[in-house]
Enzyme design. Structure first.
Site, mmCIF file in Angstrom:
data_model
loop_
_atom_site.group_PDB
_atom_site.id
_atom_site.type_symbol
_atom_site.label_atom_id
_atom_site.label_comp_id
_atom_site.label_asym_id
_atom_site.label_seq_id
_atom_site.Cartn_x
_atom_site.Cartn_y
_atom_site.Cartn_z
ATOM 1 N N ARG A 72 0.844 -1.201 0.000
ATOM 2 C CA ARG A 72 0.000 0.000 0.000
ATOM 3 C C ARG A 72 0.875 1.244 0.000
ATOM 4 O O ARG A 72 2.099 1.136 -0.145
ATOM 5 C CB ARG A 72 -0.926 -0.004 1.219
ATOM 6 C CG ARG A 72 -0.178 -0.027 2.532
ATOM 7 C CD ARG A 72 -1.161 -0.142 3.694
ATOM 8 N NE ARG A 72 -0.474 -0.078 4.970
ATOM 9 C CZ ARG A 72 -1.077 -0.238 6.124
ATOM 10 N NH1 ARG A 72 -2.365 -0.461 6.178
ATOM 11 N NH2 ARG A 72 -0.396 -0.169 7.260
ATOM 12 N N TRP B 95 11.999 2.915 -11.905
ATOM 13 C CA TRP B 95 11.035 2.771 -13.006
ATOM 14 C C TRP B 95 11.703 3.023 -14.348
ATOM 15 O O TRP B 95 11.469 2.309 -15.317
ATOM 16 C CB TRP B 95 9.837 3.723 -12.812
ATOM 17 C CG TRP B 95 8.853 3.236 -11.781
ATOM 18 C CD1 TRP B 95 8.437 3.893 -10.659
ATOM 19 C CD2 TRP B 95 8.165 1.971 -11.770
ATOM 20 N NE1 TRP B 95 7.543 3.115 -9.952
ATOM 21 C CE2 TRP B 95 7.352 1.935 -10.617
ATOM 22 C CE3 TRP B 95 8.159 0.855 -12.621
ATOM 23 C CZ2 TRP B 95 6.533 0.840 -10.291
ATOM 24 C CZ3 TRP B 95 7.358 -0.236 -12.302
ATOM 25 C CH2 TRP B 95 6.564 -0.238 -11.155
ATOM 26 N N ARG C 69 -3.078 9.473 -11.777
ATOM 27 C CA ARG C 69 -2.088 8.469 -12.185
ATOM 28 C C ARG C 69 -2.613 7.496 -13.235
ATOM 29 O O ARG C 69 -1.845 7.004 -14.057
ATOM 30 C CB ARG C 69 -1.633 7.658 -10.972
ATOM 31 C CG ARG C 69 -0.845 8.481 -9.971
ATOM 32 C CD ARG C 69 -0.256 7.553 -8.937
ATOM 33 N NE ARG C 69 0.349 8.293 -7.847
ATOM 34 C CZ ARG C 69 1.402 7.878 -7.176
ATOM 35 N NH1 ARG C 69 1.965 6.741 -7.499
ATOM 36 N NH2 ARG C 69 1.899 8.583 -6.181
ATOM 37 N N THR D 28 3.306 3.959 0.845
ATOM 38 C CA THR D 28 4.386 4.047 1.841
ATOM 39 C C THR D 28 5.029 5.435 1.849
ATOM 40 O O THR D 28 5.767 5.770 2.770
ATOM 41 C CB THR D 28 5.526 3.042 1.532
ATOM 42 O OG1 THR D 28 6.062 3.365 0.249
ATOM 43 C CG2 THR D 28 5.053 1.610 1.561
ATOM 44 N N CYS E 266 12.958 1.090 -0.632
ATOM 45 C CA CYS E 266 11.946 0.965 0.436
ATOM 46 C C CYS E 266 11.666 -0.526 0.566
ATOM 47 O O CYS E 266 11.295 -1.178 -0.415
ATOM 48 C CB CYS E 266 10.701 1.759 0.034
ATOM 49 S SG CYS E 266 9.112 1.085 0.554
ATOM 50 N N CYS F 79 8.216 -1.908 -0.509
ATOM 51 C CA CYS F 79 8.031 -1.814 -1.963
ATOM 52 C C CYS F 79 8.902 -2.868 -2.641
ATOM 53 O O CYS F 79 8.522 -3.470 -3.642
ATOM 54 C CB CYS F 79 8.408 -0.424 -2.473
ATOM 55 S SG CYS F 79 7.716 0.930 -1.531
#
Ligand SMILES: Cc1cc2nc3c(=O)[nH]c(=O)nc-3n(C[C@H](O)[C@H](O)[C@H](O)COP(=O)(O)OP(=O)(O)OC[C@H]3O[C@@H](n4cnc5c(N)ncnc54)[C@H](O)[C@@H]3O)c2cc1C
Length: 479
Positions: free
Chosen positions: A159, A172, A299, A161, A396, A399
């Site tokens: 979820r 990415w 998004r 963070t 993270c 993640c």
């Protein structure tokens, strides 16, 4: 590297003015409700939604079982591509690990050297040491490594963070840049360093774009970064060669199916992660978790292609799960409790039975058919393997955990689809086909994608409700 540290306080998404929207744009009842065939698959949006609704509860129940809720991985491998020193200290970034003493003893460290297979010899092989097999599309964690831990996925939901900024953006970017195939490599044949460099700097295959990208990458990170050659003269020469041999401009139609599939798959994963973030957003004002419509609209909602790619990725993974059905039917879902083993097996069977009652959602036989099929397939596989290694650069922990699970899940799906013919997916012929971690990852990935499709349906309704509210506001006369 202060600027590389993850930004922990992601700004709230730009609020959408529904009143303004209603006044300026025609009401769109079909908002985020695509129709027709999903490109590069053999199914349409509506039938995928119907199927997702039909099996949603089954997959939700399955991932809660003992076999599927524990995932074993190495969370702290070094990033192999750049110095990733951004460490997210936010408590929502941290992962709670599981004490191995609570798990079946056959799963745990001590048993590593002793047990490789169940007595029946079919399937159960959670302790296989790390190695790439030719058929593998992702790095399977070294299960015997002392740094591996068990994580209860139910205790660590994916979820919001707050992980964002340069570190997340760079991951990415690197993932999308793996979508650089053949054509560019042909131009730099014989130059190993250049080929390596292309791997990290590549773009959609247009040499001019690649040249620009290389230039930009070098500017950003400087020579010596990852595979970028330290020898700047060689680099300048390469850039000028590339610029001379290109006529610029890229024709989308010429992008081959394999490349489109690769892009859609990654973009679908990216959208799916964004959907989970928006669906479980932390509201700093109320201190509560819940869906954030502005986040969704910004998004996903205003990018139809991103939305459609979630359906694509779901269709591909679902096809892989059904294709592996025969193998899974005979797999030994060992949990240390006979009753539970039988229950899990029948739940998996039921899920696959339901999903198989519809026509296959993806036709893997259309891929890797051209004259360069063999080379392209190897490239596709190698690039995807790199994506799983890039996950070690996610700054993270939480993640990274879900990034690893989902890239392993997608890699497993690709392996099932492209490394084996239907008749090879027989445990008698290929008993070591899938490891436990691959099966757990593939089903959890299907579940996350399924939750994303459900979130789209929910956000669609929220959006239309807001539009209706805004219309009422406009039509209500002021006192
Ligand atoms: C592997 C991984 C896992 C993550 N997991 C989490 C998590 O669990 N929780 C959390 O809060 N954050 C997570 N993050 C961070 C999150 O994905 C975003 O990077 C962050 O929220 C910042 O978002 P952004 O709006 O700046 O754009 P980003 O999502 O970072 O996107 C960067 C750029 O990519 C392009 N883009 C965006 N979406 C798509 C798409 N679907 N298809 C094609 N292009 C696209 C856009 O140009 C965009 O500007 C994760 C990041 C990574 C790399």
């Amino acid at each position: 590297h202060d600027d590389l540290a993850p930004k922990l306080t992601l700004e709230d998404p730009k609020p959408i003015s529904f009143v303004k929207n209603v006044l300026t744009t025609p009401k769109d009842q079909n908002y985020c409700n695509p129709v027709g065939q999903i490109k590069d698959t053999c199914c349409d949006f509506q039938s995928v939604e119907d199927m997702q609704r039909g099996i949603f509860d089954k997959i939700q129940d399955l991932v809660k079982t003992r076999f599927f809720r524990y995932y074993k991985l190495n969370l702290w491998r070094e990033c192999p591509f750049w110095d990733e020193d951004g460490l997210c200290m936010n408590k929502d970034c941290s992962v709670e690990t599981t004490d191995e003493s609570r798990l079946p003893k056959e799963w745990t460290q001590e048993a590593l050297s002793a047990v490789q297979m169940s007595p029946a010899g079919l399937g159960f092989q959670p302790f296989k040491a790390c190695s790439y097999k030719d058929q593998d599309y992702c790095l399977i964690e070294d299960q015997s490594n002392e740094n591996v831990v068990y994580v209860n996925l139910l205790d660590n939901p994916e979820r919001f963070t707050g992980y964002a900024g340069v570190s997340a953006g760079r991951v990415w970017k690197a993932i999308y840049e793996e979508n650089c195939f053949n054509i560019v490599h042909k131009m730099t044949e014989g130059c190993k360093t250049c080929n390596n460099m292309m791997n990290i700097a590549g773009s959609a295959g247009n040499p001019l774009k690649v040249a620009e990208k290389v230039q930009q990458t070098v500017k950003e990170v400087g020579p010596g970064f990852a595979h970028v050659p330290k020898d700047t003269e060689k680099l300048d020469q390469l850039l000028s060669d590339l610029s001379e041999t290109t006529d610029g401009g890229e024709n989308d139609e010429e992008v081959c199916l394999e490349k489109r599939v690769y892009y859609r798959l990654i973009s679908g994963l990216h959208s799916s992660i964004s959907l989970h973030i928006c669906d479980e957003w932390f509201n700093r004002t109320s201190g509560e978790w819940g869906p954030n419509l502005d986040c969704f609209v910004n998004r996903i909602g205003s990018h139809p292609e991103r939305l459609q790619n979630v359906y694509f990725t779901y269709a591909l993974v679902l096809r892989a799960v059904t294709k592996a059905g025969h193998f899974l039917d005979q797999y030994d879902f060992y949990t240390g409790d006979d009753k539970e083993d039988i229950k899990v097996k029948s739940m998996v069977h039921d899920l696959i039975d339901n999903a198989s009652s519809c026509a296959p959602t993806f036709d893997e036989k259309t891929m890797f058919q051209g004259p360069d099929a063999k080379a392209l397939k190897l490239e596709f596989r190698d690039h995807f393997r790199n994506v799983s290694r890039i996950m070690d650069c996610v700054g993270c922990e939480k993640c990274r955990l879900w990034g690893k699970i989902q890239t392993t899940g997608l890699g497993t799906a690709l392996k099932v689809l492209f490394s084996y013919e239907d008749n090879q997916l027989n445990p008698k012929r290929t008993p070591q086909l899938l490891q436990r971690s691959e099966i757990v990852a593939m089903f959890n990935t299907l579940n996350r994608l399924s939750e994303s499709l459900r979130a789209i349906q929910r956000f669609r309704k929220m959006y239309l409700d807001q539009v209706e509210e805004a219309e009422k506001t406009i039509l209500t006369p002021l006192d």
